[in-house]
Design a protein around this motif. Structure first.
Motif, PDB file in Angstrom:
ATOM      1  N   VAL A  64       0.833  -1.213   0.000  1.00 51.63           N
ATOM      2  CA  VAL A  64       0.000   0.000   0.000  1.00 51.63           C
ATOM      3  C   VAL A  64       0.866   1.261   0.000  1.00 51.63           C
ATOM      4  O   VAL A  64       0.419   2.338   0.405  1.00 51.63           O
ATOM      5  N   GLY A  65       2.122   1.114  -0.444  1.00 50.30           N
ATOM      6  CA  GLY A  65       2.991   2.277  -0.609  1.00 50.30           C
ATOM      7  C   GLY A  65       3.668   2.776   0.646  1.00 50.30           C
ATOM      8  O   GLY A  65       4.190   3.880   0.666  1.00 50.30           O
ATOM      9  N   ARG A  66       3.667   1.985   1.708  1.00 50.25           N
ATOM     10  CA  ARG A  66       4.339   2.380   2.949  1.00 50.25           C
ATOM     11  C   ARG A  66       5.632   1.577   3.068  1.00 50.25           C
ATOM     12  O   ARG A  66       5.719   0.620   3.821  1.00 50.25           O
ATOM     13  N   GLU A  67       6.635   1.948   2.304  1.00 47.66           N
ATOM     14  CA  GLU A  67       7.881   1.183   2.187  1.00 47.66           C
ATOM     15  C   GLU A  67       8.791   1.295   3.412  1.00 47.66           C
ATOM     16  O   GLU A  67       9.592   0.410   3.666  1.00 47.66           O
ATOM     17  N   ILE A  68       8.685   2.386   4.156  1.00 52.30           N
ATOM     18  CA  ILE A  68       9.627   2.648   5.243  1.00 52.30           C
ATOM     19  C   ILE A  68       8.910   2.527   6.583  1.00 52.30           C
ATOM     20  O   ILE A  68       7.937   3.234   6.853  1.00 52.30           O
ATOM     21  N   LEU A  69       9.419   1.623   7.416  1.00 51.72           N
ATOM     22  CA  LEU A  69       8.858   1.403   8.749  1.00 51.72           C
ATOM     23  C   LEU A  69       9.807   2.026   9.765  1.00 51.72           C
ATOM     24  O   LEU A  69      11.018   1.817   9.698  1.00 51.72           O
ATOM     25  N   LEU A  70       9.264   2.795  10.696  1.00 47.97           N
ATOM     26  CA  LEU A  70      10.064   3.528  11.679  1.00 47.97           C
ATOM     27  C   LEU A  70       9.634   3.192  13.095  1.00 47.97           C
ATOM     28  O   LEU A  70       8.458   2.971  13.360  1.00 47.97           O
ATOM     29  N   ILE A  71      10.607   3.202  13.986  1.00 46.31           N
ATOM     30  CA  ILE A  71      10.342   3.175  15.422  1.00 46.31           C
ATOM     31  C   ILE A  71      10.844   4.525  15.937  1.00 46.31           C
ATOM     32  O   ILE A  71      12.007   4.876  15.758  1.00 46.31           O
ATOM     33  N   ILE A  72       9.950   5.264  16.554  1.00 48.47           N
ATOM     34  CA  ILE A  72      10.284   6.607  17.033  1.00 48.47           C
ATOM     35  C   ILE A  72      10.145   6.628  18.546  1.00 48.47           C
ATOM     36  O   ILE A  72       9.108   6.248  19.086  1.00 48.47           O
ATOM     37  N   GLN A  73      11.224   7.070  19.206  1.00 50.59           N
ATOM     38  CA  GLN A  73      11.195   7.219  20.659  1.00 50.59           C
ATOM     39  C   GLN A  73      10.997   8.700  20.973  1.00 50.59           C
ATOM     40  O   GLN A  73      11.684   9.547  20.400  1.00 50.59           O
ATOM     41  N   VAL A  74      10.078   8.975  21.864  1.00 53.45           N
ATOM     42  CA  VAL A  74       9.819  10.351  22.283  1.00 53.45           C
ATOM     43  C   VAL A  74      10.123  10.439  23.772  1.00 53.45           C
ATOM     44  O   VAL A  74       9.566   9.699  24.575  1.00 53.45           O
ATOM     45  N   SER A  75      11.025  11.341  24.128  1.00 49.51           N
ATOM     46  CA  SER A  75      11.354  11.553  25.541  1.00 49.51           C
ATOM     47  C   SER A  75      11.316  13.049  25.829  1.00 49.51           C
ATOM     48  O   SER A  75      11.159  13.863  24.925  1.00 49.51           O
ATOM     49  N   ASP A  76      11.469  13.411  27.092  1.00 50.83           N
ATOM     50  CA  ASP A  76      11.457  14.821  27.512  1.00 50.83           C
ATOM     51  C   ASP A  76      10.242  15.558  26.938  1.00 50.83           C
ATOM     52  O   ASP A  76      10.364  16.630  26.330  1.00 50.83           O
ATOM     53  N   LEU A  77       9.070  14.986  27.145  1.00 47.60           N
ATOM     54  CA  LEU A  77       7.824  15.530  26.615  1.00 47.60           C
ATOM     55  C   LEU A  77       7.636  16.980  27.071  1.00 47.60           C
ATOM     56  O   LEU A  77       7.819  17.303  28.241  1.00 47.60           O
ATOM     57  N   LYS A  78       7.282  17.861  26.151  1.00 43.49           N
ATOM     58  CA  LYS A  78       7.117  19.291  26.433  1.00 43.49           C
ATOM     59  C   LYS A  78       5.654  19.693  26.593  1.00 43.49           C
ATOM     60  O   LYS A  78       5.364  20.866  26.831  1.00 43.49           O
ATOM     61  N   VAL A  79       4.733  18.746  26.426  1.00 36.06           N
ATOM     62  CA  VAL A  79       3.302  18.990  26.604  1.00 36.06           C
ATOM     63  C   VAL A  79       2.747  17.875  27.480  1.00 36.06           C
ATOM     64  O   VAL A  79       3.448  16.911  27.785  1.00 36.06           O
TER      65      VAL A  79
END
Length: 145
Positions: free
Chosen positions: A59-74
Motif C-alpha cells: 500500500v505504498g508504505r515502504e519505510i517502517l520507523l520506530i520513534i522514541q519520544v522523551s522529555d515531553l514538552k506537553v
C-alpha cells in the motif's frame, strides 16, 4: 477458557474469515456451540474484533520507523491527541523509563519521514530508527498454560 476456546483462538488467528461451519468442523462441535463460544469470547473481550493484516509495502508504505519520544514538552493527553491524528503513526505506546513513548510509523518515502519527524520535534526529544527487517512481525497470542 478451556481447550476448545484456545483452539478456536488459534484457528481464528490463522484465518479470521473462517466460517462458523468451518470452525464447527475443525473443532468437532455443533454450529450453535461454536457460535455461542464465539459470542462468549467477544463478550469477555478476549476477541476484540476482526481485521485484515495489510502488507505495508503493498500500500505504498515502504519505510517502517520506530520513534522514541522523551522529555515531553506537553501533557501526555495533548501529545496522545496529536498522535491520534497522524495517519503515518500506526502504533503508539506510552512506556515507563527514560523514554515516554514508542511510536511505530509507516511512511512512503524519505520526504514523508522528514515531515513526520519535523512535526514531532516541538513536542519532545525525538530518536528515530528505521526498521531493516522484522523477524517477528506478527505472532499468534494464546493464553499461558
Amino acid at each position: 477458557m478451556d481447550k476448545l476456546d484456545k483452539q478456536m483462538l488459534d484457528f481464528l488467528q490463522d484465518d479470521g474469515r473462517l466460517s462458523i461451519s468451518d470452525l464447527s468442523r475443525k473443532l468437532a462441535l455443533s454450529r450453535p456451540s461454536v457460535t455461542e463460544r464465539l459470542h462468549r469470547l467477544r463478550e469477555k473481550k478476549v476477541i476484540e474484533g476482526f481485521s485484515a493484516r495489510v502488507a505495508l509495502p503493498a500500500v505504498g508504505r515502504e519505510i517502517l520507523l520506530i520513534i522514541q519520544v522523551s522529555d515531553l514538552k506537553v501533557s501526555p493527553q495533548e501529545f496522545e491527541s496529536l498522535i491520534q491524528k497522524k495517519e503515518d503513526i500506526i502504533e503508539c505506546h506510552r512506556v515507563t523509563g527514560d523514554v515516554s513513548y514508542f511510536l511505530k510509523a509507516a511512511v512512503s518515502n524519505m520526504e514523508r519521514m522528514r515531515l513526520l519527524i519535523d512535526s514531532l520535534m516541538p513536542y519532545g526529544s525525538i530518536n528515530t530508527s528505521t526498521v531493516l527487517a522484522s523477524p517477528v512481525s506478527y505472532r499468534k497470542i494464546l493464553p499461558n498454560v
